[in-house]
Design an enzyme around this catalytic site. Structure first.
Site, PDB file in Angstrom:
ATOM      1  N   CYS A 185      44.279  34.880  53.853  1.00 14.59           N
ATOM      2  CA  CYS A 185      45.063  35.946  53.220  1.00 14.59           C
ATOM      3  C   CYS A 185      46.528  35.668  53.491  1.00 14.59           C
ATOM      4  O   CYS A 185      46.979  35.747  54.642  1.00 14.59           O
ATOM      5  CB  CYS A 185      44.655  37.307  53.776  1.00 14.59           C
ATOM      6  SG  CYS A 185      45.634  38.680  53.130  1.00 14.59           S
ATOM      7  N   ASN A 234      50.454  44.864  50.042  1.00 11.42           N
ATOM      8  CA  ASN A 234      49.110  44.485  50.488  1.00 11.42           C
ATOM      9  C   ASN A 234      49.006  44.954  51.938  1.00 11.42           C
ATOM     10  O   ASN A 234      49.676  44.412  52.816  1.00 11.42           O
ATOM     11  CB  ASN A 234      48.979  42.971  50.393  1.00 11.42           C
ATOM     12  CG  ASN A 234      47.572  42.473  50.193  1.00 11.42           C
ATOM     13  OD1 ASN A 234      47.366  41.274  50.164  1.00 11.42           O
ATOM     14  ND2 ASN A 234      46.583  43.331  50.052  1.00 11.42           N
ATOM     15  N   ASN A 243      49.397  37.280  52.485  1.00 12.62           N
ATOM     16  CA  ASN A 243      50.176  38.439  52.915  1.00 12.62           C
ATOM     17  C   ASN A 243      49.779  38.874  54.316  1.00 12.62           C
ATOM     18  O   ASN A 243      50.611  39.285  55.124  1.00 12.62           O
ATOM     19  CB  ASN A 243      49.982  39.594  51.928  1.00 12.62           C
ATOM     20  CG  ASN A 243      50.618  39.313  50.581  1.00 12.62           C
ATOM     21  OD1 ASN A 243      51.668  38.695  50.494  1.00 12.62           O
ATOM     22  ND2 ASN A 243      49.978  39.758  49.519  1.00 12.62           N
ATOM     23  N   HIS A 288      40.046  31.231  43.478  1.00 12.43           N
ATOM     24  CA  HIS A 288      40.824  32.004  42.510  1.00 12.43           C
ATOM     25  C   HIS A 288      40.529  31.518  41.099  1.00 12.43           C
ATOM     26  O   HIS A 288      40.436  30.306  40.856  1.00 12.43           O
ATOM     27  CB  HIS A 288      42.326  31.860  42.773  1.00 12.43           C
ATOM     28  CG  HIS A 288      42.757  32.417  44.082  1.00 12.43           C
ATOM     29  ND1 HIS A 288      43.198  33.702  44.236  1.00 12.43           N
ATOM     30  CD2 HIS A 288      42.780  31.847  45.319  1.00 12.43           C
ATOM     31  CE1 HIS A 288      43.493  33.908  45.508  1.00 12.43           C
ATOM     32  NE2 HIS A 288      43.241  32.797  46.185  1.00 12.43           N
ATOM     33  N   CYS A 346      48.863  39.763  46.346  1.00 10.86           N
ATOM     34  CA  CYS A 346      47.930  38.796  46.930  1.00 10.86           C
ATOM     35  C   CYS A 346      48.685  37.491  47.114  1.00 10.86           C
ATOM     36  O   CYS A 346      49.082  36.862  46.127  1.00 10.86           O
ATOM     37  CB  CYS A 346      46.709  38.602  46.029  1.00 10.86           C
ATOM     38  SG  CYS A 346      45.535  37.358  46.633  1.00 10.86           S
ATOM     39  N   GLU A 378      41.287  41.465  43.748  1.00  8.42           N
ATOM     40  CA  GLU A 378      40.920  40.718  44.946  1.00  8.42           C
ATOM     41  C   GLU A 378      39.437  40.836  45.248  1.00  8.42           C
ATOM     42  O   GLU A 378      38.878  41.938  45.243  1.00  8.42           O
ATOM     43  CB  GLU A 378      41.727  41.205  46.150  1.00  8.42           C
ATOM     44  CG  GLU A 378      43.131  40.636  46.203  1.00  8.42           C
ATOM     45  CD  GLU A 378      43.701  40.667  47.605  1.00  8.42           C
ATOM     46  OE1 GLU A 378      43.024  40.194  48.542  1.00  8.42           O
ATOM     47  OE2 GLU A 378      44.819  41.181  47.765  1.00  8.42           O
ATOM     48  N   THR A 383      47.720  34.465  48.507  1.00  8.91           N
ATOM     49  CA  THR A 383      47.019  33.267  48.048  1.00  8.91           C
ATOM     50  C   THR A 383      46.889  33.277  46.532  1.00  8.91           C
ATOM     51  O   THR A 383      46.918  32.222  45.894  1.00  8.91           O
ATOM     52  CB  THR A 383      45.627  33.154  48.692  1.00  8.91           C
ATOM     53  OG1 THR A 383      44.878  34.344  48.413  1.00  8.91           O
ATOM     54  CG2 THR A 383      45.726  32.941  50.192  1.00  8.91           C
ATOM     55  N   GLY A 384      46.767  34.483  45.943  1.00  8.34           N
ATOM     56  CA  GLY A 384      46.689  34.587  44.491  1.00  8.34           C
ATOM     57  C   GLY A 384      47.981  34.150  43.822  1.00  8.34           C
ATOM     58  O   GLY A 384      47.958  33.485  42.775  1.00  8.34           O
TER      59      GLY A 384
END
Length: 292
Positions: free
Chosen positions: A80, A13, A82, A173, A232, A223, A234-235
């Site tokens: 974010c 990322n 990352n 998400h 990602c 995203e 947070t993903g």
């Protein structure tokens, strides 16, 4: 007007990081570099530097610094994972006043604590305390609003019916688990753009296609504002939370989440009061932007 930047990445990322705090050389271009049109040009992989987004480091009254996340399409994201590791690395390695093992960085999801692992003066990995996952419809946000959770909720995109669990890690998400052998990337490319802008997501949403393998997860993320990315943070956090809510995994144990760009380690607190993310951060190169 030359403006210095750092190109950094966390599990693929990738970001253009600009330090816009007072006294930094890039400060004079602060307004221009945060303009949505300029962000789109910078992130263009053919005519610009190329990135999933621009990370602006700004002063903070509550933390060591503040991170502003600008997606490749010029929109702003609340958080974010990352990117936060990349910002922590840049701050530690470039600012002698912040050369300490723990940094507190203000984000759209609150002030988050980053614990840095350092070797030979360089940050290799960062452990982030990502805060409490938001699980109710109003917190995510998700329509119709309310205090209930969206757990395995049905949704249709083109010719397919899916079931998603909604989680916010400061940003929304929609996590979809795939039990068969379908290609996760193909699903994300085909259905991610449609689900991102579905009517029930008033702020749009990130879309996760995931598969649980034993105690580990394979994951591909579409995203919001950036499209298909290699990782990602947070993903990955939202996906492990969703897996626990759906009783595919149990909270409390560290889970390896395998993304196209690498692996992240996620731990969900047994009472869902917090999520911890551990992953690498790397500087690819430094340069200057010609804002003219």
């Amino acid at each position: 007007m030359p403006l210095p930047f750092v190109k950094a990445e966390g599990t693929g990322n990738d970001f253009v990081v600009v330090d816009l705090r007072p006294g930094q050389p890039a400060t004079r271009g602060a307004a221009v570099v945060q303009d949505p049109g300029v962000v789109r040009e910078i992130c263009d992989r053919h005519f610009g530097v190329g990135a999933d987004g621009v990370l602006a480091i700004l002063p903070s009254a509550t933390g060591d610094a503040r991170m502003r996340v600008l997606n490749a399409d010029g929109s702003e994201a609340e958080m974010c994972g990352n990117g936060l590791r990349c910002v922590a690395k840049v701050l530690y390695e470039s600012d002698p006043a912040l050369r300490r093992p723990t940094l507190r960085i203000e984000t759209g999801a609150g002030v988050l604590t980053c614990t840095l692992e350092v070797a030979n003066g360089l940050v290799t990995h960062v452990t982030e305390e990502m805060g409490r996952p938001r699980l109710t419809r109003s917190e995510i946000p998700l329509l119709p609003a309310g205090d209930t959770r969206a757990l395995r909720e049905a949704i249709r995109a083109r010719d397919r019916d899916f079931h998603f669990t909604a989680v916010s890690m400061g940003n929304p998400h929609a996590v979809i688990f795939v039990d068969g052998g379908e290609d996760l990337r193909a699903l994300a490319e085909t259905y991610g753009p449609i689900l991102e802008v579905a009517d029930r997501f008033p702020r749009r949403t990130n879309v996760e296609f995931a598969r649980v393998r034993g105690s580990e997860i394979d994951l591909v993320v579409w995203e919001r504002g950036s499209g298909l990315t290699l990782a990602c943070g947070t993903g990955a956090c939202a996906t492990v939370v969703a897996a626990c809510l759906e009783e595919r995994l149990a909270p409390g144990a560290e889970t390896s989440v395998h993304l196209p760009g690498g692996t992240l380690a996620i731990t969900v607190a047994p009472d869902y009061t917090g999520v911890r993310l551990r992953g690498p951060a790397r500087i690819a190169f430094t340069g200057t932007l010609d804002l003219a």
